[in-house]
Design an enzyme around this catalytic site. Structure first.
Site, PDB file in Angstrom:
ATOM      1  N   GLY A  47       4.626  70.587  67.247  1.00  0.00           N
ATOM      2  CA  GLY A  47       5.706  70.303  68.257  1.00  0.00           C
ATOM      3  C   GLY A  47       5.854  71.090  69.619  1.00  0.00           C
TER       4      GLY A  47
ATOM      5  CG  HIS B 217       8.100  77.913  66.370  1.00  0.00           C
ATOM      6  ND1 HIS B 217       7.504  79.189  66.261  1.00  0.00           N
ATOM      7  CD2 HIS B 217       7.521  77.414  67.540  1.00  0.00           C
ATOM      8  CE1 HIS B 217       6.726  79.435  67.392  1.00  0.00           C
ATOM      9  NE2 HIS B 217       6.708  78.322  67.968  1.00  0.00           N
ATOM     10  CD  GLU B 218       8.086  73.855  68.450  1.00  0.00           C
ATOM     11  OE1 GLU B 218       8.695  74.209  69.858  1.00  0.00           O
ATOM     12  OE2 GLU B 218       7.021  74.096  68.180  1.00  0.00           O
TER      13      GLU B 218
ATOM     14  CG  HIS C 113      10.186  77.689  71.874  1.00  0.00           C
ATOM     15  ND1 HIS C 113       9.680  78.879  72.139  1.00  0.00           N
ATOM     16  CD2 HIS C 113       8.975  77.162  71.102  1.00  0.00           C
ATOM     17  CE1 HIS C 113       8.570  79.169  71.671  1.00  0.00           C
ATOM     18  NE2 HIS C 113       8.064  78.324  70.952  1.00  0.00           N
TER      19      HIS C 113
ATOM     20  CG  HIS D  94       5.223  81.545  71.380  1.00  0.00           C
ATOM     21  ND1 HIS D  94       4.603  80.494  72.248  1.00  0.00           N
ATOM     22  CD2 HIS D  94       5.504  80.863  70.430  1.00  0.00           C
ATOM     23  CE1 HIS D  94       4.392  79.349  71.688  1.00  0.00           C
ATOM     24  NE2 HIS D  94       5.236  79.410  70.481  1.00  0.00           N
TER      25      HIS D  94
ATOM     26  CD1 TRP E 150       1.431  84.545  72.942  1.00  0.00           C
ATOM     27  CD2 TRP E 150       2.077  84.834  70.620  1.00  0.00           C
ATOM     28  NE1 TRP E 150       1.701  83.219  72.342  1.00  0.00           N
ATOM     29  CE2 TRP E 150       1.974  83.335  70.834  1.00  0.00           C
ATOM     30  CE3 TRP E 150       2.688  85.122  69.499  1.00  0.00           C
ATOM     31  CZ2 TRP E 150       2.131  82.547  69.833  1.00  0.00           C
ATOM     32  CZ3 TRP E 150       2.668  84.368  68.766  1.00  0.00           C
ATOM     33  CH2 TRP E 150       2.441  83.217  68.550  1.00  0.00           C
TER      34      TRP E 150
ATOM     35  CG  ASP F 219       9.929  88.388  72.403  1.00  0.00           C
ATOM     36  OD1 ASP F 219      10.057  89.695  73.046  1.00  0.00           O
ATOM     37  OD2 ASP F 219      10.273  88.416  71.240  1.00  0.00           O
TER      38      ASP F 219
ATOM     39  CB  VAL G 216      13.575  89.924  72.174  1.00  0.00           C
ATOM     40  CG1 VAL G 216      14.458  90.246  70.925  1.00  0.00           C
ATOM     41  CG2 VAL G 216      14.046  88.375  72.353  1.00  0.00           C
TER      42      VAL G 216
END
Length: 697
Positions: free
Chosen positions: A186, A227-228, A231, A237, A239, A251, A253
């Site tokens: 996705g 996951h999506e 986003h 992500h 990385w 990221d 965070v």
């Protein structure tokens, strides 16, 4: 991880599309970068979003309970394949999403001890909408049939979209386009990065949606929606923008350690970038994801309060009322009857499954009527299995009942059943689509709910003689499939050099037009098909880009093409053979088809042959026509009259030729019983047949 200046952390990150190809289960980074390339203002907007989050996220600490309710609409873009997932699979995906965003997933307490204290509760609750944008009753699921479900991208979203300021849009498709190959689970657009409001949301491969149905139930597949959605509400992500495994990134965070990514593994002791990695993070690619961190939860709570991508409008009280997602709201929607026949063509004696595809409510009763005028079937089963014993065109009517009411739909000529013994008993076939080409036994255009678009007879446009067949395509919705099926042919006498030629005319409406023509073949009345050729919009374009209605005005607006050799050879010596032309709309103009010519190892002269064996004069003719030959005739030859299906109507007595270097000629008298119309004159000499078309007045 510790923040570094945004200009370095995000906007000057080393990014290579080629690096994404190896481990690119999520296309979010690639799609966002493409959006930045085409819309530079979005890059500035996302920079401002990140700056605002950095300054304000400490004000948005999630609580123990859900803080925000988010209305959801799920758009299923399908071609009646596996991607037509059930309401139950959609509900299962939302269950997983809600559990993961509220730290209610059963494996949340199984996080490795090094990160157990960092597990965060986002506090978002996702509810399927109960009112559509017009205030009508809905179950929050739309279903749209389109070829765009394959290798889908943002164009598929245009088929069904609800305003992003009111709904979280989720699209389900068969597969997602990938420049690097492989399966894509996705992708999403981060807040403020979507190229348009109509593309904002997430798109999922059906196999990565939930844990039941077409999904395999694995941890990774089930968590793609989590996951999506992460986003969509601002999480990157771990990385950053690099490809998984290609290097350390940021990221933004602080409690997510730097990592190069856990690419399709679950190594809980993985240590990259000088840190023990948070392998079980939902935003990683690990096969054992279980958690968001508290920092990610705070970032998403801040994101839902920003104007970027209108995220802050989703959870407002007025919007919850407008979408029917406020606490305690219930209603029973009326059903919208729909169905799908597993095959639209079959032979007599075939048993076909007809499936209920009712939307907007769950039916409790079904009433089917399936009739060709002489044979009628009725059923109260949800998905009847019908054995068709008589040929003909069958209309199908379905009436469904549910708690919110009843609804009916009728589809004319939804199923065509062919006589299993029917064949055109002559190997030659030459069709110019005159004399009612859609009559029974000739061409079939299965019923589709796409009026006014689709196949039709065009009496004004043709290559040499009236008529042609036309796909009314100018303005057709993207991804619609229009099917045309040929009569039955008997190839049992053929053993080589099988050939099918045809003419077509088409114009793009823009350089971006992506229409397709697929040509397939079947020898079992269309129950199964084998694809033989695919023509793209560039292959089809016989004229320049035309934004107004495309109407060919000269022979220069047409092209010719053929299927030969191995494309058709496996069907030599078979009976009951049919061809299928499928035109798929991709934003182009009208498409025209003419002059179908099917032949075996013997040659057929038509307008495509620059050196025919003979010519006819006059043509059109009345009862007398002269054949003039372009080559020396043998001692013996024969001439016969055929209809356009290749059936012999009359044969002149064997004629004796004269061996000479000059052309020969014969004057033929057409018998009085032959009515006016279009025919073929056939010349048989030296074991070869040559044909020319004759119009008899």
């Amino acid at each position: 991880m510790p923040r570094i200046p945004l200009a370095i952390a995000f906007f000057t990150a080393v990014f290579s599309l080629s690096n994404l190809q190896a481990q690119n289960l999520c296309l979010t980074s690639e799609m966002v970068q493409k959006a930045f390339q085409t819309h530079p203002d979005l890059q500035l907007e996302f920079q401002e979003f990140n700056q605002w989050i950095a300054e304000h996220e400490s004000q948005f600490i999630p609580g123990a309970e859900a803080n925000y309710v988010i209305p959801v609409v799920v758009h299923v873009i399908h071609d009646n394949g596996m991607e037509y997932i059930s309401d139950a699979q959609i509900a299962d995906a939302l269950r997983i999403l809600n559990e993961d965003f509220n730290k209610l997933n059963s494996d949340a307490n199984q996080v490795v001890s090094s990160f157990l204290s960092r597990v965060g509760n986002v506090g978002f609750e996702f509810r399927l909408a109960k009112k559509d944008p017009n205030g009508n009753c809905t179950n929050g699921i739309t279903r749209t049939q389109s070829y765009l479900t394959y290798n889908a991208d943002d164009k598929a979203k245009s088929l069904s979209f609800w305003p992003r300021n009111k709904y979280y849009n989720v699209w389900i498709v068969n597969s997602i386009e990938s420049s690097g190959g492989g399966i894509i689970g996705g992708y999403a657009y981060l807040p403020g990065t979507a190229p348009s409001a109509a593309t904002d949301g997430i798109i999922l491969d059906n196999r990565y949606t939930g844990s039941i149905g077409t999904a395999d139930g694995s941890n990774f597949n089930a968590r793609v929606i989590t996951h999506e959605t992460g986003h969509f509400f601002g999480c990157l992500h771990p990385w950053g923008l690099n490809a998984c495994g290609s290097g350390c990134g940021d990221d933004l965070v602080s409690d997510v350690p730097a990592t190069s990514g856990s690419c399709n593994n679950c190594n809980l002791s993985q240590n990259t970038c000088g840190n023990l990695n948070n392998v079980e993070n939902f935003m990683d690619y690990a096969m054992c994801s279980k958690m968001f961190t508290a920092g990610q939860a705070s970032r998403m709570n801040a994101a839902i309060n920003t104007t970027s991508g209108q995220r802050n409008s989703l959870w407002q009280s007025a919007n919850l009322i407008a979408t029917g997602t406020q606490n305690g709201f219930t209603q029973n929607c009326a059903p919208i009857a729909d169905f799908h026949a597993e095959k639209t063509t079959a032979c007599t004696g075939s048993a076909l499954l007809i499936s209920d595809r009712t939307t907007n409510a769950t039916p409790t009763s079904w009433a089917w009527t399936i009739s060709n005028g002489t044979q009628t079937f009725t059923s109260t089963d949800q998905n009847p299995y019908i054995t068709f014993t008589a040929p003909g065109d069958y209309n199908v009517t379905l009436t469904v009942g549910a708690a919110g009411g009843t609804n009916s739909t009728t589809r004319q000529k939804a199923i065509r059943i062919f006589d299993s013994n029917f064949d055109d008993q002559n190997w030659i076939y030459f069709d110019t689509f005159n004399n009612n080409p859609f009559s029974y036994g000739r061409w079939t255009a299965p019923s589709t709910p796409n009026a006014p678009y689709g196949w039709e007879t065009s009496s004004q446009v043709f290559y040499t003689w009236p008529n042609s067949l036309k796909v009314n395509n100018n303005g057709s919705p993207l991804g619609k499939k229009f099917t045309l099926i040929s009569p039955s042919y008997d190839f049992s006498a053929l053993n080589g050099n099988l050939r099918m030629s045809y003419r077509f005319a088409f114009a793009k409406r823009a350089s971006s037009s992506e229409d397709l023509l697929l040509i397939s073949i079947s020898s079992n009345c269309g129950q199964t098909w084998t694809l033989r050729k695919t023509l793209t919009a560039n292959d089809l374009a016989s004229s320049g880009i035309t934004t107004s209605e495309f109407i060919p005005t000269s022979t220069a607006d047409w092209r010719s093409d053929s299927l030969t050799g191995t494309m058709l050879q496996p069907w030599a010596n078979r009976t009951n053979v049919r061809l299928k032309f499928e035109f798929i709309s991709g934003g182009g103009n009208h498409f025209y088809l003419d002059d179908i010519n099917i032949s075996g190892p013997l040659s057929i002269d038509n307008e495509m042959n620059p050196n025919p064996a003979f010519s006819l004069f006059p043509n059109p003719a009345q009862r007398k026509v002269t054949l003039t030959y372009s080559q020396i005739l043998p001692n013996h030859y024969s001439i016969a009259l055929f209809d356009l299906s290749g059936r012999e109507l009359f044969a002149w007595s064997e004629l004796t030729g004269q061996q000479s270097a000059t052309p020969n000629a014969n004057e033929l008298h057409i018998p009085e019983h032959i009515q006016a119309g279009t025919y073929l004159i056939g010349l048989n000499m030296n074991g070869q047949q040559h044909f020319q078309r004759l119009i008899l007045q």
